[in-house]
Design a protein around this motif. Structure first.
Motif, mmCIF file in Angstrom:
data_model
loop_
_atom_site.group_PDB
_atom_site.id
_atom_site.type_symbol
_atom_site.label_atom_id
_atom_site.label_comp_id
_atom_site.label_asym_id
_atom_site.label_seq_id
_atom_site.Cartn_x
_atom_site.Cartn_y
_atom_site.Cartn_z
ATOM 1 N N ALA A 26 0.833 -1.207 0.000
ATOM 2 C CA ALA A 26 0.000 0.000 0.000
ATOM 3 C C ALA A 26 0.867 1.257 0.000
ATOM 4 C CB ALA A 26 -0.938 -0.003 1.210
ATOM 5 N N PHE A 27 1.995 1.206 0.685
ATOM 6 C CA PHE A 27 2.887 2.369 0.789
ATOM 7 C C PHE A 27 3.697 2.575 -0.484
ATOM 8 C CE2 PHE A 27 7.005 4.220 2.160
ATOM 9 C CZ PHE A 27 6.536 5.427 2.684
ATOM 10 N N LEU A 28 4.131 1.488 -1.096
ATOM 11 C CA LEU A 28 4.979 1.563 -2.288
ATOM 12 C C LEU A 28 4.121 1.406 -3.533
ATOM 13 C CD1 LEU A 28 7.903 -0.718 -1.039
ATOM 14 C CD2 LEU A 28 7.808 1.778 -0.999
ATOM 15 N N LEU A 73 15.023 0.731 -1.752
ATOM 16 C CA LEU A 73 14.795 2.069 -2.292
ATOM 17 C C LEU A 73 14.428 1.950 -3.758
ATOM 18 C CD1 LEU A 73 18.122 3.652 -0.975
ATOM 19 C CD2 LEU A 73 15.901 3.728 0.161
ATOM 20 N N GLY A 74 13.582 2.830 -4.216
ATOM 21 C CA GLY A 74 13.274 2.900 -5.636
ATOM 22 C C GLY A 74 14.057 4.042 -6.261
ATOM 23 N N ARG A 75 14.649 3.788 -7.428
ATOM 24 C CA ARG A 75 15.371 4.861 -8.105
ATOM 25 C C ARG A 75 14.392 5.974 -8.457
ATOM 26 N NH1 ARG A 75 17.883 3.421 -13.516
ATOM 27 N NH2 ARG A 75 16.492 4.926 -14.414
ATOM 28 N N LYS A 76 14.738 7.183 -8.120
ATOM 29 C CA LYS A 76 13.912 8.369 -8.353
ATOM 30 C C LYS A 76 12.596 8.311 -7.577
ATOM 31 C CE LYS A 76 15.891 9.213 -12.876
ATOM 32 N NZ LYS A 76 15.654 9.335 -14.317
ATOM 33 N N LYS A 77 12.573 7.582 -6.474
ATOM 34 C CA LYS A 77 11.399 7.499 -5.605
ATOM 35 C C LYS A 77 11.796 7.966 -4.211
ATOM 36 C CE LYS A 77 8.836 5.454 -8.713
ATOM 37 N NZ LYS A 77 7.675 6.110 -9.308
ATOM 38 N N SER A 78 10.852 8.526 -3.475
ATOM 39 C CA SER A 78 11.169 9.030 -2.130
ATOM 40 C C SER A 78 10.936 7.986 -1.038
ATOM 41 C CB SER A 78 10.349 10.283 -1.824
ATOM 42 O OG SER A 78 8.972 9.963 -1.795
ATOM 43 N N GLN A 79 10.135 6.969 -1.321
ATOM 44 C CA GLN A 79 9.801 5.978 -0.294
ATOM 45 C C GLN A 79 10.990 5.051 -0.028
ATOM 46 O OE1 GLN A 79 8.086 6.285 -3.231
ATOM 47 N NE2 GLN A 79 5.893 6.321 -2.841
ATOM 48 N N ALA A 80 11.066 4.605 1.225
ATOM 49 C CA ALA A 80 12.109 3.657 1.628
ATOM 50 C C ALA A 80 11.514 2.655 2.608
ATOM 51 C CB ALA A 80 13.271 4.396 2.293
ATOM 52 N N VAL A 81 12.082 1.447 2.577
ATOM 53 C CA VAL A 81 11.705 0.404 3.535
ATOM 54 C C VAL A 81 12.987 -0.055 4.202
ATOM 55 C CG1 VAL A 81 10.623 -1.847 3.869
ATOM 56 C CG2 VAL A 81 9.839 -0.360 2.011
ATOM 57 N N TRP A 82 12.958 -0.119 5.517
ATOM 58 C CA TRP A 82 14.119 -0.535 6.300
ATOM 59 C C TRP A 82 13.724 -1.800 7.052
ATOM 60 C CZ3 TRP A 82 16.710 3.178 10.380
ATOM 61 C CH2 TRP A 82 17.908 2.627 10.832
ATOM 62 N N PHE A 83 14.383 -2.897 6.715
ATOM 63 C CA PHE A 83 14.085 -4.196 7.312
ATOM 64 C C PHE A 83 14.953 -4.433 8.538
ATOM 65 C CE2 PHE A 83 12.995 -4.513 2.849
ATOM 66 C CZ PHE A 83 11.775 -5.154 2.874
ATOM 67 N N SER A 84 14.388 -5.094 9.512
ATOM 68 C CA SER A 84 15.111 -5.420 10.741
ATOM 69 C C SER A 84 15.196 -6.934 10.910
ATOM 70 C CB SER A 84 14.378 -4.815 11.944
ATOM 71 O OG SER A 84 14.809 -5.402 13.146
ATOM 72 N N LYS A 97 14.719 -8.342 13.473
ATOM 73 C CA LYS A 97 13.686 -8.692 14.455
ATOM 74 C C LYS A 97 12.397 -9.122 13.768
ATOM 75 C CE LYS A 97 15.556 -5.460 17.802
ATOM 76 N NZ LYS A 97 15.489 -4.079 18.230
ATOM 77 N N GLY A 98 12.413 -9.165 12.406
ATOM 78 C CA GLY A 98 11.228 -9.588 11.679
ATOM 79 C C GLY A 98 10.251 -8.466 11.415
ATOM 80 N N THR A 99 10.740 -7.234 11.467
ATOM 81 C CA THR A 99 9.875 -6.087 11.219
ATOM 82 C C THR A 99 10.491 -5.194 10.140
ATOM 83 O OG1 THR A 99 10.921 -4.748 12.950
ATOM 84 C CG2 THR A 99 8.995 -6.069 13.597
ATOM 85 N N PHE A 100 9.673 -4.278 9.647
ATOM 86 C CA PHE A 100 10.169 -3.249 8.737
ATOM 87 C C PHE A 100 9.515 -1.937 9.112
ATOM 88 C CE2 PHE A 100 6.352 -4.896 6.673
ATOM 89 C CZ PHE A 100 5.704 -3.764 6.202
ATOM 90 N N ARG A 101 10.158 -0.856 8.682
ATOM 91 C CA ARG A 101 9.639 0.489 8.890
ATOM 92 C C ARG A 101 9.635 1.205 7.555
ATOM 93 N NH1 ARG A 101 12.898 3.010 13.719
ATOM 94 N NH2 ARG A 101 11.131 4.433 13.832
ATOM 95 N N LEU A 102 8.671 2.102 7.379
ATOM 96 C CA LEU A 102 8.478 2.830 6.129
ATOM 97 C C LEU A 102 8.784 4.308 6.344
ATOM 98 C CD1 LEU A 102 4.993 1.252 5.406
ATOM 99 C CD2 LEU A 102 7.177 0.563 4.385
ATOM 100 N N ALA A 103 9.314 4.948 5.303
ATOM 101 C CA ALA A 103 9.582 6.393 5.392
ATOM 102 C C ALA A 103 9.611 7.012 4.013
ATOM 103 C CB ALA A 103 10.934 6.631 6.086
ATOM 104 N N ASN A 104 9.403 8.312 4.002
ATOM 105 C CA ASN A 104 9.685 9.122 2.830
ATOM 106 C C ASN A 104 10.964 9.867 3.147
ATOM 107 O OD1 ASN A 104 7.505 8.916 0.779
ATOM 108 N ND2 ASN A 104 6.245 9.339 2.581
ATOM 109 N N ARG A 105 11.939 9.714 2.276
ATOM 110 C CA ARG A 105 13.231 10.361 2.548
ATOM 111 C C ARG A 105 13.346 11.684 1.835
ATOM 112 N NH1 ARG A 105 17.056 8.101 -1.605
ATOM 113 N NH2 ARG A 105 15.710 6.898 -2.923
#
Length: 156
Positions: free
Chosen positions: A91-93, A135-146, A148-156
């Motif tokens: 949904a985010f990406l 990261l997507g090339r020329k995209k602002s969204q990012a996903v950071w995987f841990s 610990k079995g989790t991920f976090r979403l951000a706009n950079r």
């Protein structure tokens, strides 16, 4: 030359593992960068100073905790028999399938592929889950995987 042949990639086994084989057509689109090109991509898109996600510091966009979502579970989806990414990530990406993506393990280990290839084979990429970023090339969204079995979403 910007890429390492997949046959010469140190983590090739994550894409050829018998329990989760990747199709030949997708393998052709999974392109590890050389260490030099990985470092360049990492410096341009992730951090000019930190070699991996464990060492982000002030000045790194990813260090700003306020931009990141709460942690969302990916482990349950990874463990399931279903191939889909967690729905919160999808949904985010809102990327087109042919969007070029960078899966960044650390400064000297970055893989380029297409968003549709990553979506089909994300479980393979996460055999190593020690803080990689998508990261997507020329995209602002990012996903950071841990790990610990989790991920976090951000706009950079």
């Amino acid at each position: 030359m910007n890429y390492v042949e997949l046959d010469n990639y140190s983590r090739k086994w994550i894409f050829t593992h018998a329990s989760m084989p990747v199709t030949e057509s997708d393998l052709a689109l999974i392109k590890p960068f050389t260490q030099a090109r990985s470092a360049q991509i990492w410096g341009e898109h992730v951090s000019r100073q930190s070699p991996d996600a464990d060492h982000f510091e002030k000045g790194d966009w990813a260090h700003n905790d306020k931009i990141w979502s709460q942690a969302i579970d990916w482990q349950a989806a990874w463990d399931s028999d279903e191939p889909e990414l967690p729905e919160e990530m999808l949904a985010f990406l809102d990327w087109e399938d042919n969007t070029t993506v960078y899966f960044c393990y650390e400064k000297y280990n970055v893989i380029e592929t297409k968003w549709d290839v990553f979506k089909r084979n994300w479980k393979n990429f996460l055999f190593f889950d020690d803080g990689p970023m998508l990261l997507g090339r020329k995209k602002s969204q990012a996903v950071w995987f841990s790990s610990k079995g989790t991920f976090r979403l951000a706009n950079r």
